[in-house]
Write an enzyme that holds these catalytic residues in place. Structure first.
Site, PDB file in Angstrom:
ATOM      1  N   LYS A  72       1.518   3.474  -9.356  1.00 18.66           N
ATOM      2  CA  LYS A  72       0.619   3.499  -8.185  1.00 18.66           C
ATOM      3  C   LYS A  72      -0.820   3.177  -8.566  1.00 18.66           C
ATOM      4  O   LYS A  72      -1.556   2.635  -7.765  1.00 18.66           O
ATOM      5  CB  LYS A  72       0.703   4.861  -7.485  1.00 18.66           C
ATOM      6  CG  LYS A  72       2.141   5.275  -7.144  1.00 18.66           C
ATOM      7  CD  LYS A  72       2.973   4.157  -6.495  1.00 18.66           C
ATOM      8  CE  LYS A  72       4.454   4.411  -6.599  1.00 18.66           C
ATOM      9  NZ  LYS A  72       5.253   3.180  -6.324  1.00 18.66           N
ATOM     10  N   ASP A  77       5.566  -1.654  -5.564  1.00 16.47           N
ATOM     11  CA  ASP A  77       6.311  -0.408  -5.695  1.00 16.47           C
ATOM     12  C   ASP A  77       6.371   0.044  -7.145  1.00 16.47           C
ATOM     13  O   ASP A  77       7.287   0.762  -7.539  1.00 16.47           O
ATOM     14  CB  ASP A  77       7.729  -0.598  -5.134  1.00 16.47           C
ATOM     15  CG  ASP A  77       8.433   0.742  -4.919  1.00 16.47           C
ATOM     16  OD1 ASP A  77       9.688   0.744  -4.886  1.00 16.47           O
ATOM     17  OD2 ASP A  77       7.746   1.775  -4.819  1.00 16.47           O
ATOM     18  N   ASP A 116       4.457   0.325  -0.984  1.00 11.91           N
ATOM     19  CA  ASP A 116       5.210   1.574  -0.818  1.00 11.91           C
ATOM     20  C   ASP A 116       4.354   2.750  -1.292  1.00 11.91           C
ATOM     21  O   ASP A 116       3.428   2.584  -2.095  1.00 11.91           O
ATOM     22  CB  ASP A 116       6.511   1.517  -1.635  1.00 11.91           C
ATOM     23  CG  ASP A 116       7.449   2.678  -1.291  1.00 11.91           C
ATOM     24  OD1 ASP A 116       8.262   3.047  -2.148  1.00 11.91           O
ATOM     25  OD2 ASP A 116       7.347   3.226  -0.171  1.00 11.91           O
ATOM     26  N   ASN A 117       4.657   3.942  -0.792  1.00 14.19           N
ATOM     27  CA  ASN A 117       4.097   5.204  -1.315  1.00 14.19           C
ATOM     28  C   ASN A 117       2.600   5.377  -1.145  1.00 14.19           C
ATOM     29  O   ASN A 117       1.946   6.007  -1.987  1.00 14.19           O
ATOM     30  CB  ASN A 117       4.429   5.358  -2.812  1.00 14.19           C
ATOM     31  CG  ASN A 117       5.864   5.133  -3.117  1.00 14.19           C
ATOM     32  OD1 ASN A 117       6.226   4.198  -3.834  1.00 14.19           O
ATOM     33  ND2 ASN A 117       6.730   5.980  -2.574  1.00 14.19           N
ATOM     34  N   GLU A 173      11.413   8.734   0.736  1.00 10.78           N
ATOM     35  CA  GLU A 173      12.858   8.462   0.674  1.00 10.78           C
ATOM     36  C   GLU A 173      13.697   9.745   0.536  1.00 10.78           C
ATOM     37  O   GLU A 173      13.388  10.618  -0.257  1.00 10.78           O
ATOM     38  CB  GLU A 173      13.195   7.515  -0.509  1.00 10.78           C
ATOM     39  CG  GLU A 173      12.592   7.871  -1.843  1.00 10.78           C
ATOM     40  CD  GLU A 173      11.257   7.170  -2.092  1.00 10.78           C
ATOM     41  OE1 GLU A 173      10.566   6.851  -1.130  1.00 10.78           O
ATOM     42  OE2 GLU A 173      10.924   6.963  -3.260  1.00 10.78           O
TER      43      GLU A 173
HETATM   44  O1  76T Z   1       6.059   6.153  -9.203  1.00 14.43           O
HETATM   45  C1  76T Z   1       6.849   5.597  -8.477  1.00 14.43           C
HETATM   46  N1  76T Z   1       7.317   4.354  -8.759  1.00 14.43           N
HETATM   47  C2  76T Z   1       6.793   3.598  -9.910  1.00 14.43           C
HETATM   48  C3  76T Z   1       7.440   3.860 -11.232  1.00 14.43           C
HETATM   49  C4  76T Z   1       7.658   5.151 -11.706  1.00 14.43           C
HETATM   50  C5  76T Z   1       8.233   5.343 -12.970  1.00 14.43           C
HETATM   51  C6  76T Z   1       8.575   4.267 -13.772  1.00 14.43           C
HETATM   52  C7  76T Z   1       8.357   3.003 -13.288  1.00 14.43           C
HETATM   53  C8  76T Z   1       8.731   1.878 -14.201  1.00 14.43           C
HETATM   54  N2  76T Z   1       8.612   0.592 -13.569  1.00 14.43           N
HETATM   55  C9  76T Z   1       7.463  -0.155 -13.716  1.00 14.43           C
HETATM   56  C10 76T Z   1       6.328   0.380 -14.291  1.00 14.43           C
HETATM   57  C11 76T Z   1       5.192  -0.411 -14.451  1.00 14.43           C
HETATM   58  C12 76T Z   1       5.239  -1.745 -14.058  1.00 14.43           C
HETATM   59  N3  76T Z   1       4.299  -2.744 -14.149  1.00 14.43           N
HETATM   60  N4  76T Z   1       4.875  -3.886 -13.652  1.00 14.43           N
HETATM   61  C13 76T Z   1       6.104  -3.632 -13.255  1.00 14.43           C
HETATM   62  C14 76T Z   1       6.377  -2.274 -13.496  1.00 14.43           C
HETATM   63  C15 76T Z   1       7.501  -1.492 -13.322  1.00 14.43           C
HETATM   64  C16 76T Z   1       7.803   2.786 -12.026  1.00 14.43           C
HETATM   65  C17 76T Z   1       7.400   6.287  -7.275  1.00 14.43           C
HETATM   66  C18 76T Z   1       7.365   7.692  -7.247  1.00 14.43           C
HETATM   67  C19 76T Z   1       7.873   8.385  -6.134  1.00 14.43           C
HETATM   68  C20 76T Z   1       7.828   9.878  -6.100  1.00 14.43           C
HETATM   69  C21 76T Z   1       8.127  10.619  -7.249  1.00 14.43           C
HETATM   70  C22 76T Z   1       8.096  12.006  -7.204  1.00 14.43           C
HETATM   71  C23 76T Z   1       7.760  12.667  -6.014  1.00 14.43           C
HETATM   72  F1  76T Z   1       7.757  14.019  -5.977  1.00 14.43           F
HETATM   73  C24 76T Z   1       7.472  11.931  -4.874  1.00 14.43           C
HETATM   74  C25 76T Z   1       7.500  10.538  -4.918  1.00 14.43           C
HETATM   75  C26 76T Z   1       8.427   7.687  -5.045  1.00 14.43           C
HETATM   76  C27 76T Z   1       8.458   6.278  -5.084  1.00 14.43           C
HETATM   77  O2  76T Z   1       8.967   5.571  -4.037  1.00 14.43           O
HETATM   78  C28 76T Z   1       7.937   5.580  -6.187  1.00 14.43           C
HETATM   79  O3  76T Z   1       7.968   4.211  -6.152  1.00 14.43           O
HETATM   80 MG    MG Z   2       8.331   3.561  -4.162  1.00 16.53          MG
END
Ligand code: 76T
Ligand code: MG
Length: 214
Positions: free
Chosen positions: A144, A141, A169-170, A199
Site C-alpha cells: 500500500k 493491489d 484496492d484497499n 474481502e
Molecule cells: O497488503 C495487501 N496486499 C499487498 C501485499 C501484501 C503482502 C505481500 C505482497 C507481495 N506482493 C507484492 C509486493 C510488492 C510488490 N511490488 N510490485 C509488485 C508487488 C507484489 C503484497 C493487502 C492486505 C489486506 C489486509 C490484510 C490484513 C487485514 F487485517 C486487512 C486487510 C487486504 C488486501 O486486499 C491487500 O491487498
Molecule cells: Mg487488496
C-alpha cells in the site's frame, strides 16, 4: 513442512473448479476464503465493482500491480476483449508460482503476462520488454505504501494516457492515505470512491477510481 496457504488455495481450485472456466475458479476461491481460510484477494464484493469498471473501460492494455494468487488477474482477464492483454507484476516468487497455475487452470494464460519482480524496477522496463505504448487500465493491489510512488513512476514513464483509469484496492483497509490525498487533490485526476467491504468480512473497505486527465 506443510503446504502454504496459497498452495491450499490452488488445491481448492483444482478440486472444486472446472478447467477452462474462469467463473468457477473465482467461485472456488471465494468459497474457500470465506469458509476455510481468509486471504487477501479483492473478493466477490469489491470484485463486482472491479468487473463493472473493467466492462466500462474495456481496456486493450491493462496492468495489475500485485498478482498474489491470481484471483483478480482471472477476474480481469476473463473480461478482456480478444487481442487485449494484461500484464501483472508480482514480487513474491511463491505467490507467482501459484498464480501461474491458477491463471492456467482458468485457461487465461494467453491473455496474461506475469512478470516477477518489484514494481519500481519493472515499470520503467515495460515499454522496451513488452512493447507497451501506454495502459488504458491499472489495478493497484500491491504494497500500500507503493501506490503513490508507482503512480508517479507510471506518469513519468509516459505509461498513462488521457483517460487511463487507475483502480486502487484497499484505500480504507489497510488504507492508502498519501495515495488518496494525491489523486483526490491533483488537477490531473478525476477521482471517485466506491464503498464496499473488506474481502470476506463486514468491515468497510473500498476502491478508488481515478481517471488520468493527461
Ligand atoms: O497488503 C495487501 N496486499 C499487498 C501485499 C501484501 C503482502 C505481500 C505482497 C507481495 N506482493 C507484492 C509486493 C510488492 C510488490 N511490488 N510490485 C509488485 C508487488 C507484489 C503484497 C493487502 C492486505 C489486506 C489486509 C490484510 C490484513 C487485514 F487485517 C486487512 C486487510 C487486504 C488486501 O486486499 C491487500 O491487498
Ligand atoms: Mg487488496
Amino acid at each position: 513442512t506443510g503446504s502454504s496457504q496459497p498452495q491450499r488455495m490452488l488445491k481448492a481450485v483444482q478440486k472444486n473448479a472446472t478447467k477452462g472456466d474462469p467463473q468457477s475458479v473465482i467461485s472456488a476461491i471465494d468459497h474457500y476464503c470465506r469458509n476455510k481460510e481468509w486471504a487477501m484477494n479483492v473478493g466477490d464484493d469489491k470484485g463486482l465493482i472491479l468487473d463493472s469498471v473493467l466492462t466500462e473501460v474495456n481496456p486493450s492494455a491493462a496492468l495489475e500491480l500485485g498478482t498474489y494468487c491470481g484471483y483478480s488477474t482471472v477476474r480481469i482477464a476473463r473480461l478482456l476483449s480478444p487481442g487485449s492483454k494484461l500484464i501483472t507484476v508480482e514480487f513474491n516468487p511463491a505467490f507467482a508460482a501459484v498464480a501461474r497455475q491458477i491463471i492456467a487452470y482458468a485457461g487465461l494464460q494467453d491473455k496474461v503476462t506475469l512478470v516477477e519482480g518489484p514494481s519500481g524496477d519493472l515499470i520503467p522496463k515495460l515499454r522496451e520488454r513488452f512493447g507497451v505504448k501506454s495502459f488504458d487500465f491499472v489495478f493497484l493491489d500491491h504494497w500500500k505504501d507503493r501506490y503513490l510512488l508507482d503512480t508517479k513512476l507510471l506518469e513519468d514513464c509516459g505509461l498513462l494516457q488521457k483517460g487511463t483509469v487507475l483502480l486502487a484496492d484497499n484505500v480504507i483497509c489497510p488504507g492508502t492515505p498519501e495515495y488518496l490525498k494525491y489523486v483526490r487533490s491533483s488537477p490531473r485526476y478525476e477521482s471517485r470512491y466506491y464503498k464496499s467491504n473488506l474481502e470476506y468480512t463486514k468491515l468497510e473497505d473500498g476502491l478508488e477510481k481515478s481517471v488520468f486527465l493527461g
